[in-house]
Design a protein around this motif. Structure first.
Motif, PDB file in Angstrom:
ATOM      1  N   ALA A  53      13.084   1.503   7.727  1.00 38.49           N
ATOM      2  CA  ALA A  53      12.982   2.618   6.588  1.00 38.49           C
ATOM      3  C   ALA A  53      12.444   1.673   5.394  1.00 38.49           C
ATOM      4  N   VAL A  54      12.947   0.653   4.990  1.00 37.82           N
ATOM      5  CA  VAL A  54      12.353  -0.249   3.799  1.00 37.82           C
ATOM      6  C   VAL A  54      11.081  -0.319   4.028  1.00 37.82           C
ATOM      7  N   ILE A  57       8.911   2.533   3.205  1.00 38.84           N
ATOM      8  CA  ILE A  57       8.849   2.869   1.836  1.00 38.84           C
ATOM      9  C   ILE A  57       8.045   2.114   1.080  1.00 38.84           C
ATOM     10  N   PHE A  58       8.133   0.565   1.327  1.00 39.98           N
ATOM     11  CA  PHE A  58       7.209  -0.240   0.717  1.00 39.98           C
ATOM     12  C   PHE A  58       5.891   0.219   0.839  1.00 39.98           C
ATOM     13  N   GLY A  59       5.506   0.322   2.167  1.00 41.70           N
ATOM     14  CA  GLY A  59       4.152   0.845   2.487  1.00 41.70           C
ATOM     15  C   GLY A  59       3.628   2.196   1.715  1.00 41.70           C
ATOM     16  N   SER A  60       4.489   3.112   1.686  1.00 40.39           N
ATOM     17  CA  SER A  60       4.246   4.320   0.993  1.00 40.39           C
ATOM     18  C   SER A  60       3.936   4.088  -0.375  1.00 40.39           C
ATOM     19  N   TRP A  61       5.030   3.060  -0.920  1.00 38.30           N
ATOM     20  CA  TRP A  61       4.628   2.890  -2.524  1.00 38.30           C
ATOM     21  C   TRP A  61       3.573   2.149  -2.687  1.00 38.30           C
ATOM     22  N   PRO A 224      -2.115  -7.184   2.076  1.00 39.29           N
ATOM     23  CA  PRO A 224      -1.090  -7.403   2.965  1.00 39.29           C
ATOM     24  C   PRO A 224      -1.417  -7.499   4.651  1.00 39.29           C
ATOM     25  N   VAL A 225      -2.491  -6.948   5.109  1.00 43.18           N
ATOM     26  CA  VAL A 225      -2.621  -7.382   6.333  1.00 43.18           C
ATOM     27  C   VAL A 225      -3.437  -8.551   6.581  1.00 43.18           C
ATOM     28  N   ALA A 226      -3.853  -9.278   5.821  1.00 44.50           N
ATOM     29  CA  ALA A 226      -4.658 -10.683   5.943  1.00 44.50           C
ATOM     30  C   ALA A 226      -3.419 -11.609   5.866  1.00 44.50           C
ATOM     31  N   LEU A 227      -2.506 -11.473   4.887  1.00 44.41           N
ATOM     32  CA  LEU A 227      -1.330 -12.155   4.562  1.00 44.41           C
ATOM     33  C   LEU A 227      -0.369 -12.108   5.789  1.00 44.41           C
ATOM     34  N   SER A 228      -0.255 -10.941   6.382  1.00 48.64           N
ATOM     35  CA  SER A 228       0.792 -10.919   7.442  1.00 48.64           C
ATOM     36  C   SER A 228       0.227 -11.524   8.823  1.00 48.64           C
ATOM     37  N   ILE A 236       7.047  -7.037   3.661  1.00 47.91           N
ATOM     38  CA  ILE A 236       7.329  -6.511   2.142  1.00 47.91           C
ATOM     39  C   ILE A 236       7.031  -7.683   1.189  1.00 47.91           C
ATOM     40  N   THR A 237       7.114  -8.913   1.652  1.00 45.96           N
ATOM     41  CA  THR A 237       6.430  -9.857   0.714  1.00 45.96           C
ATOM     42  C   THR A 237       4.985  -9.833   0.379  1.00 45.96           C
ATOM     43  N   ALA A 238       4.416  -9.625   1.361  1.00 42.17           N
ATOM     44  CA  ALA A 238       2.974  -9.164   1.421  1.00 42.17           C
ATOM     45  C   ALA A 238       2.524  -8.223   0.598  1.00 42.17           C
ATOM     46  N   ILE A 239       3.437  -7.007   0.774  1.00 41.49           N
ATOM     47  CA  ILE A 239       2.899  -5.779  -0.089  1.00 41.49           C
ATOM     48  C   ILE A 239       3.123  -6.256  -1.719  1.00 41.49           C
ATOM     49  N   LEU A 240       4.522  -6.887  -1.856  1.00 45.98           N
ATOM     50  CA  LEU A 240       4.640  -7.299  -3.284  1.00 45.98           C
ATOM     51  C   LEU A 240       3.515  -8.204  -4.127  1.00 45.98           C
ATOM     52  N   ILE A 241       3.107  -9.162  -3.014  1.00 45.59           N
ATOM     53  CA  ILE A 241       1.763  -9.878  -3.558  1.00 45.59           C
ATOM     54  C   ILE A 241       0.678  -9.215  -4.018  1.00 45.59           C
ATOM     55  N   ALA A 242       0.485  -8.136  -3.066  1.00 41.74           N
ATOM     56  CA  ALA A 242      -0.708  -7.189  -3.328  1.00 41.74           C
ATOM     57  C   ALA A 242      -0.499  -6.373  -4.439  1.00 41.74           C
ATOM     58  N   VAL A 243       0.625  -6.031  -4.654  1.00 45.58           N
ATOM     59  CA  VAL A 243       0.878  -5.057  -5.979  1.00 45.58           C
ATOM     60  C   VAL A 243       0.537  -5.902  -7.183  1.00 45.58           C
TER      61      VAL A 243
END
Length: 416
Positions: A53-54, A57-61, A224-228, A236-243
């Motif tokens: 779920a978390v 949520i981060f992907g939707s954010w 996010p995809v490249a980092l993961s 989640i870390t990848a998404i935070l970096i992308a944001v």
């Protein structure tokens, strides 16, 4: 949602009759394999979905950040300008952009927010309603093969499967490429033979209301995809970096209050976008936990009729992938949840390594990409007011072929 809830109650009651479930099991009963209805089904079912779920949520954010910072709009505008006065080329470019965006963005809200930008453009260019709808949705579905939110959601059903392996990453890129190629082919074929339409031309001008963002910001959906995939960074870390990169490249970091307001709004909207998805998945987990404990009881009946050849099984799933439509027996987001539980109960050659790609293909290429019971598909079909018959005639043949090819590829990559 309600169907899975009542089925969870039914399976829990059947398990009690069979002696494999009880309302409140003792420690000794739990060790012996008995499932606690009170805690093991209705409490732990939703609770154990927490990590997934978390990530959702981060992907939707993240999808909402792409939209509210103007990045998605700028990428779409660049694709339209590159396509020039060639509708089919523009449609292909917009489909590619959509597929790339949804390798990281997630949620019906993001699909809707980007769709209301793309659809007026396609329809104004003369692309038919059915083709515009099918091309957009198939592109969204292609991105799901690399989307951490979708993969985590699916992986919670088969937690024993390791999605971090190079084999799965390779398959994800192959699946993305094949479905995008099928989408491009569909656009070319239908554009050359199908009817055209003119609609909403006055709304195309809305794309010019905001200026373009920094060109580097347009790389944000890929981060996010490249980092993961290539750097081993957690989703989640990848998404935070992308944001953070998006805020930096679009200038939304300059004022603390403005940054806070943007992040609050996008996070709120992102959670709202997936709220009903969570309700559905929580009740699905209740059903799956009840079904899995009862499924072994059916194993003696099912084993004689289960296919003994994995190749025949993968080919069968490919040929019958149409049964993933309308929440049928080949999608885990419908009756296929019970099918999966039965395969897991039988065991033997039906290992997680086999079951994950086996069920992933029809659940993604057919159900997640074009099924009218999928929330974002239902919205797109209604928004463009396309005929369901024309829609299926446009996209279903291409999706079914992709599903068959991917099942064959999956067999050689995971079952041999």
């Amino acid at each position: 949602m309600l169907g899975f809830f009542f089925m969870a109650i039914l399976w829990a009651c059947l398990g009690t009759i069979a002696g494999v479930t009880t309302w409140s099991a003792s420690a000794e009963q739990v060790k012996s394999g008995m499932l606690d209805i009170n805690n093991g089904i209705f409490e732990q079912g939703p609770e154990l979905w927490g990590v997934t779920a978390v990530i959702i949520i981060f992907g939707s954010w993240f999808g909402r950040v792409l939209i509210d910072t103007g990045i998605a709009r700028s990428i779409i505008r660049a694709a339209v300008e590159l396509g020039g006065d060639k509708p089919a080329v523009t449609c292909i470019l917009l489909s590619l952009v959509t597929g790339l965006i949804f390798t990281s963005a997630y949620g019906a809200g993001s699909v809707v927010a980007i769709g209301v930008i793309i659809f007026p453009i396609l329809l104004a260019l003369g692309i038919s309603r059915s083709l515009a709808t099918a091309a957009y949705l198939m592109s969204v579905g292609a991105g799901l093969y690399l989307n951490s939110g979708w993969l985590s959601q699916f992986g919670a059903l088969i937690p024993e499967f390791d999605r971090a392996t190079a084999t799965w990453r390779t398959f994800g890129f192959i699946a993305f490429g094949l479905q995008m190629a099928a989408t491009f082919l569909m656009i070319l074929v239908v554009s050359a033979t199908g009817n055209k339409t003119r609609a909403w031309p006055e709304r195309v001008g809305a794309q010019g209301e905001q200026g373009n963002v920094n060109p580097l910001a347009m790389l944000t959906p890929l981060i996010p995809v490249a980092l993961s995939v290539f750097c081993g960074v957690k989703p989640i870390t990848a998404i935070l970096i992308a944001v953070a990169f998006a805020l930096l490249m679009t200038g939304h970091y300059k004022k603390w209050n403005d940054t806070a307001i943007l992040l609050q709004k996008t996070f709120h909207d992102g959670v709202m976008d997936v709220a009903l998805v969570f309700a559905f998945l929580f009740f699905l987990q209740m059903f799956l936990r009840a079904a899995k404990i009862c499924a072994p009881l059916l194993a003696p009946i099912l084993e004689p009729v289960m296919p003994g050849s994995l190749f025949a099984l993968f080919i069968g799933f490919g040929l019958l992938s149409v049964l993933a439509l309308f929440r049928g027996p080949l999608t885990v987001w419908g009756a296929g949840a019970a099918t999966l539980a039965l395969f897991q109960a039988v065991g033997g050659i039906f290992t997680p390594q086999v079951l994950f790609p086996l069920f992933m293909v029809p659940s993604t290429t057919v159900n997640g990409s074009i099924c009218p019971t999928q929330s974002w598909c239902l919205w797109a079909i209604g928004y463009t007011k396309t005929s369901l018959k024309e829609y299926f005639l446009t996209c279903l043949p291409f999706c079914l072929v992709v599903a068959l090819i991917l099942e064959v590829v999956a067999y050689f990559m995971f079952a041999v």
